[in-house]
Design an enzyme around this catalytic site. Structure first.
Site, PDB file in Angstrom:
ATOM      1  N   ASP A 112       6.882 -51.429 -24.988  1.00 16.76           N
ATOM      2  CA  ASP A 112       7.238 -52.254 -25.016  1.00 16.76           C
ATOM      3  C   ASP A 112       7.010 -53.278 -25.926  1.00 16.76           C
ATOM      4  OD1 ASP A 112       8.655 -54.677 -24.906  1.00 16.76           O
ATOM      5  OD2 ASP A 112       8.096 -55.106 -22.467  1.00 16.76           O
ATOM      6  N   GLY A 129      13.413 -51.541 -34.093  1.00 16.40           N
ATOM      7  CA  GLY A 129      12.584 -52.022 -32.137  1.00 16.40           C
ATOM      8  C   GLY A 129      13.293 -53.488 -31.764  1.00 16.40           C
ATOM      9  N   GLY A 130      13.595 -53.836 -30.772  1.00 12.52           N
ATOM     10  CA  GLY A 130      13.453 -55.143 -30.494  1.00 12.52           C
ATOM     11  C   GLY A 130      15.226 -54.709 -30.795  1.00 12.52           C
ATOM     12  N   SER A 149      19.030 -55.295 -31.119  1.00  7.32           N
ATOM     13  CA  SER A 149      20.016 -55.342 -31.952  1.00  7.32           C
ATOM     14  C   SER A 149      21.514 -56.790 -32.557  1.00  7.32           C
ATOM     15  CB  SER A 149      20.626 -54.369 -31.839  1.00  7.32           C
ATOM     16  OG  SER A 149      20.715 -53.290 -31.050  1.00  7.32           O
ATOM     17  N   ASN A 197      22.768 -57.998 -41.892  1.00  8.45           N
ATOM     18  CA  ASN A 197      23.623 -58.674 -42.437  1.00  8.45           C
ATOM     19  C   ASN A 197      24.197 -60.674 -42.106  1.00  8.45           C
ATOM     20  OD1 ASN A 197      26.755 -58.603 -41.106  1.00  8.45           O
ATOM     21  ND2 ASN A 197      25.139 -57.271 -40.857  1.00  8.45           N
ATOM     22  N   TYR A 248      19.984 -64.503 -33.193  1.00  5.42           N
ATOM     23  CA  TYR A 248      19.966 -63.111 -33.543  1.00  5.42           C
ATOM     24  C   TYR A 248      19.859 -63.017 -35.499  1.00  5.42           C
ATOM     25  CZ  TYR A 248      20.730 -58.316 -35.299  1.00  5.42           C
ATOM     26  OH  TYR A 248      20.844 -56.481 -35.602  1.00  5.42           O
ATOM     27  N   ARG A 291      36.277 -55.884 -40.860  1.00  6.40           N
ATOM     28  CA  ARG A 291      35.226 -56.120 -41.265  1.00  6.40           C
ATOM     29  C   ARG A 291      34.610 -55.716 -42.238  1.00  6.40           C
ATOM     30  NH1 ARG A 291      31.210 -57.120 -38.158  1.00  6.40           N
ATOM     31  NH2 ARG A 291      28.877 -57.936 -40.080  1.00  6.40           N
TER      32      ARG A 291
HETATM   33  C1  15L Z   1      23.820 -55.964 -36.422  1.00  7.95           C
HETATM   34  O1  15L Z   1      23.172 -56.351 -37.200  1.00  7.95           O
HETATM   35  C2  15L Z   1      23.268 -55.325 -35.274  1.00  7.95           C
HETATM   36  O2  15L Z   1      22.475 -54.755 -34.640  1.00  7.95           O
HETATM   37  C3  15L Z   1      24.687 -54.427 -35.033  1.00  7.95           C
HETATM   38  O3  15L Z   1      24.992 -54.274 -33.559  1.00  7.95           O
HETATM   39  C4  15L Z   1      26.405 -54.823 -35.457  1.00  7.95           C
HETATM   40  O4  15L Z   1      27.061 -55.747 -34.478  1.00  7.95           O
HETATM   41  C5  15L Z   1      26.405 -54.632 -36.926  1.00  7.95           C
HETATM   42  O5  15L Z   1      25.200 -55.928 -36.972  1.00  7.95           O
HETATM   43  C6  15L Z   1      27.847 -55.900 -37.175  1.00  7.95           C
HETATM   44  O6  15L Z   1      28.100 -56.785 -38.330  1.00  7.95           O
HETATM   45  O7  15L Z   1      28.560 -55.377 -37.261  1.00  7.95           O
END
Ligand code: 15L
Length: 272
Positions: free
Chosen positions: A53, A74-75, A77, A114, A138, A176
């Site tokens: 962890d 990790g972490g 997402s 992104n 995030y 997208r």
């Molecule tokens: C991310 O950063 C995420 O980790 C992934 O799950 C998607 O949400 C992706 O971006 C996205 O923008 O499609």
């Protein structure tokens, strides 16, 4: 690189890299806080399976022991509560970089996103030099990860490839994602550049395939030798036809981060 560690190895990207990097480095250590498939050995290299962890520094110190390079996936997402983001993407990230420094790790490939720049409009092509415009808690944590990487590169000499990943998968899943998709083989190529390129100090690149509809100027990745093999375009007609006539959120449609921008949006005016 003798021993390479993949954190977050139980997630989609981690599971894929475990296969595509098998045998590329003599030892692949895979780690997650969730249970992973048992270690394999043989002609295609040795695997080590670790359970950590990343919010716990003592566990992280053990995880990085003897490692030459890290692919940090990790972490958390995606968007989540502040408490979870803080634990996984701020404290956990700090623990990984700091333990790596103490252990003498030389290279880290890092999954930023992104969403660190999600509030740029889709009408704008952005490169690796733009200032962050996070679209979520995030996204803020990913901008933080890029800043922490910069500190550890400048002050401690760890080489960082910060990969602003779009959307990883075997195919793009919506309109997208036609602009931000990355295939497993293209991300594998990018991760290998991050670990193996002789002159990386601190670099930001976009983790995207060679998509005709891209919003990114990925010349920095190309400069480092990235030659993506895939393009989302062959899936475009089918995806666009399936979405035709469906209601669209004007905020999500305007900005690169999509629904991450639209969620909780209550400003009275639209950011440029
Ligand atoms: C991310 O950063 C995420 O980790 C992934 O799950 C998607 O949400 C992706 O971006 C996205 O923008 O499609």
């Amino acid at each position: 690189m003798q021993r390479v560690l993949i954190t977050g190895a139980g997630g989609g990207i981690g599971r894929s890299l475990r296969e595509t990097l098998r045998g590329v480095y003599p030892v692949l250590r895979v780690s997650d806080r969730v249970p992973l498939a048992p270690a394999r050995s043989g002609n295609e290299g040795i695997e080590e399976v670790d359970h950590t962890d990343i919010a716990d520094m003592a566990q992280v110190e053990r995880m990085v022991e003897g490692v030459d390079g890290i692919i940090h996936l990790g972490g958390i997402s995606g968007e989540n509560t502040w408490e979870k983001i803080l634990e996984g993407n701020i404290v956990g990230l700090y623990n990984v970089f700091e333990a790596a420094r103490r252990a003498g790790v030389k290279r880290i490939v890092m999954a930023t996103s992104n969403h660190a720049v999600g509030f740029y409009p889709r009408s704008q092509t952005i490169d690796h030099r733009v200032v962050p415009r996070p679209d979520s808690r995030y996204g803020v944590s990913k901008a933080f990860s890029e800043a922490l990487a910069s500190l550890y590169a400048d002050k401690h000499g760890i080489g960082f490839l910060c990969t602003r990943i779009g959307n990883f998968g075997t195919r793009p899943i919506d309109s997208r994602r036609l602009s931000i998709w990355i295939s497993p083989r293209d991300y594998t190529q990018l991760a290998r550049i991050g670990l193996e390129h002789p002159d990386i100090r601190y670099e930001i690149v976009y983790g995207v395939s060679d998509n005709r509809r891209s919003w990114y100027d990925n010349s920095n990745a190309v400069r480092l030798g990235y030659r993506p093999q895939d393009d989302s375009e062959p899936q475009a007609a089918e995806i666009l036809a399936a979405e035709a006539g469906k209601p669209r959120d004007p905020i999500a449609e305007r900005y690169q981060g999509g629904t991450f921008c639209a969620d909780d949006y209550d400003a009275e005016t639209l950011p440029e």
